[in-house]
Design an enzyme around this catalytic site. Structure first.
Site, short mmCIF file in Angstrom:
data_model
loop_
_atom_site.label_atom_id
_atom_site.label_comp_id
_atom_site.label_asym_id
_atom_site.label_seq_id
_atom_site.Cartn_x
_atom_site.Cartn_y
_atom_site.Cartn_z
N HIS A 1 62.86 175.57 18.61
CA HIS A 1 63.45 174.28 18.26
C HIS A 1 62.62 173.11 18.73
CE1 HIS A 1 64.52 174.90 22.42
NE2 HIS A 1 64.97 173.67 22.51
N CYS A 2 61.51 173.35 19.43
CA CYS A 2 60.74 172.24 20.00
C CYS A 2 59.31 172.15 19.49
CB CYS A 2 60.72 172.36 21.53
SG CYS A 2 62.27 171.90 22.33
N ILE A 3 58.49 173.16 19.80
CA ILE A 3 57.05 173.04 19.61
C ILE A 3 56.65 172.78 18.16
CG2 ILE A 3 54.82 174.10 20.10
CD1 ILE A 3 56.49 173.45 22.57
N ASP B 1 58.71 168.76 17.50
CA ASP B 1 58.64 167.54 18.30
C ASP B 1 57.38 166.71 18.10
OD1 ASP B 1 61.01 168.51 19.16
OD2 ASP B 1 60.33 169.08 21.16
#
Length: 431
Positions: A262-264, A267
């Site tokens: 959900h991030c790398i 973002d």
């Protein structure tokens, strides 16, 4: 309900661990989620996240320190409201703040003077003190920094990492005003051992983006080196193992079939999008994104080469993919590169199944809705013999690597999972 009640919105991979940590340290926690199935499970003392035990949920429920609801009118009962909802990308890789702003609209009518609202969802600098603040003020007729407190404190969850403990991971806290920060530090100080105050919400937002961009860029570097060294007959994994013996000036990052989670994968593009508003380019970040996005195609190329060694093609081949989760030993399949690999293989005419002990059935998702309901196949000698090729997309400890090494006709390994068992074998290919 006491005046010290902590309300946490979004009971997923970030919100649920945070809820339990506050509860363990004596706070009364009221969790909010729009998914009735999650509330039903928590009410029954059951978990839906692999690395969180049902015993942990039941202990806090039975102690009366944790409960959950879909009723957002109960926001008025909370001293602090912490928002832990998704911040995905829209179709054209632009930030999608729908969940954050919809949550703000749900909170606003019930917001009380003196309450604290904290956003933990990763986003671009300015989200908290502009978009979220505007929604909260418009719906409550209260002013941030005057009538209620507002802050940003980025989540730092690392699912599957036994060293990832909410209580001991230092907590970045940035307030809209000094008084807002003071209140946020007071609340988090009840549950988190080390607090790191920063100058503003925007600094805190930038800290989270910087941490994830650092990983994305370095992963892109080793992914690029993987392809370059492979052309030279050099194994990138051997290189990294040797390089990381240097006690200074080097930090190991590892290649893979593409970015997931959900991030790398997401973002960095939040900053890229926001930078344009200031007339700035993020060439380094965008190049890293291009490299990482190209990795699934490289893996498929290697699949084609492996099949060609047996005079087969991807078209009409039967392929078993090992692992759907985006990283090892978790049940989180958000943004998993395995789905990209699957799509590419099916587009070329392959028949694809998967085995993942942590994802027995693929759940509905916005990104890969067409895979929902497909089930993991059991791993057995006879099953493996039925497939032309096994593609390792995720390296789970719970997968029987020895069984794959013994019975698979061909193996393409994008995670270095079977290197010890199969190194030097003619049916083993790295990707």
């Amino acid at each position: 309900m006491t005046l010290s009640t902590i309300g946490i919105i979004g009971l997923g991979y970030v919100g649920l661990p945070l809820s339990l940590q506050f509860a363990r340290t004596g706070s009364t926690v009221l969790g909010f989620d729009i998914d009735p199935a999650k509330i039903k499970a928590l009410d029954a003392g059951e978990t839906y996240i692999l690395h969180i035990s049902s015993e942990a949920v039941r202990a806090q429920r039975d102690a009366g320190r944790f409960s959950a609801t879909t009723d957002f009118s109960r926001i008025s009962e909370c001293e602090a409201i912490i928002i832990c909802v998704p911040t995905p990308l829209a179709k054209h890789r632009e930030p999608d703040l729908t969940y954050v702003l919809d949550t703000g609209r749900s909170i606003a009518p019930h917001l009380q003077p003196g309450q604290l609202v904290v956003l933990e969802s990763t986003t671009y600098p300015g989200t908290t003190d502009t978009e979220l603040r505007a929604v909260l003020e418009a719906g409550s007729n209260l002013k941030a920094g005057v009538d209620f407190h507002l802050a940003f404190s980025p989540e730092r969850e690392d699912p599957g990492n036994p060293q990832s403990d909410v209580a001991v991971i230092p907590k970045i806290v940035g307030g809209f005003t000094p008084e807002c920060q003071k209140h946020a530090l007071s609340v988090y100080g009840r549950a988190i051992k080390t607090l790191v105050p920063v100058e503003s919400c925007r600094v805190a937002e930038a800290v989270k983006l910087t941490e994830n961009i650092f990983r994305a860029v370095n992963i892109a570097m080793v992914n690029e080196l993987k392809v370059v060294y492979a052309a030279m007959g050099i194994d990138i994994w051997d290189v990294i193992e040797a390089a990381k013996t240097k006690p200074f000036g080097f930090m190991p990052f590892y290649p893979g079939p593409g970015l997931g989670g959900h991030c790398i994968p997401i973002d960095p593009f939040y900053l890229t999008w926001k930078a344009r508003e200031y007339g700035q380019e993020t060439r380094f970040i965008e190049l890293a994104g291009e490299v990482n996005t190209a990795m699934p195609a490289y893996v498929i190329q290697r699949v084609g080469e492996a099949l060609a060694s047996l005079h087969l093609t991807i078209r009409d081949s039967r392929i078993l993919m090992i692992g759907i989760a985006y990283k090892s030993n978790v049940d989180d399949d958000r943004e998993s590169p395995a789905y990209v690999l699957w799509d590419l293989l099916e587009q070329q005419g392959a028949e694809v199944d998967y085995h993942d002990p942590h994802v027995p059935v693929i759940r509905p998702s916005r990104e890969h809705a067409h895979f929902a309901g497909r089930q993991s196949v059991a791993l057995a000698a006879g099953t493996l013999a039925d497939y032309d090729l096994v593609l390792v997309a995720t390296n789970h400890k719970a997968v029987d690597a020895a069984l794959i090494a013994e019975y698979a006709r061909l193996v393409v390994d994008s995670r270095n999972a079977l290197s010890t068992l199969m190194k030097g074998k003619p049916n083993y290919f790295k990707a």
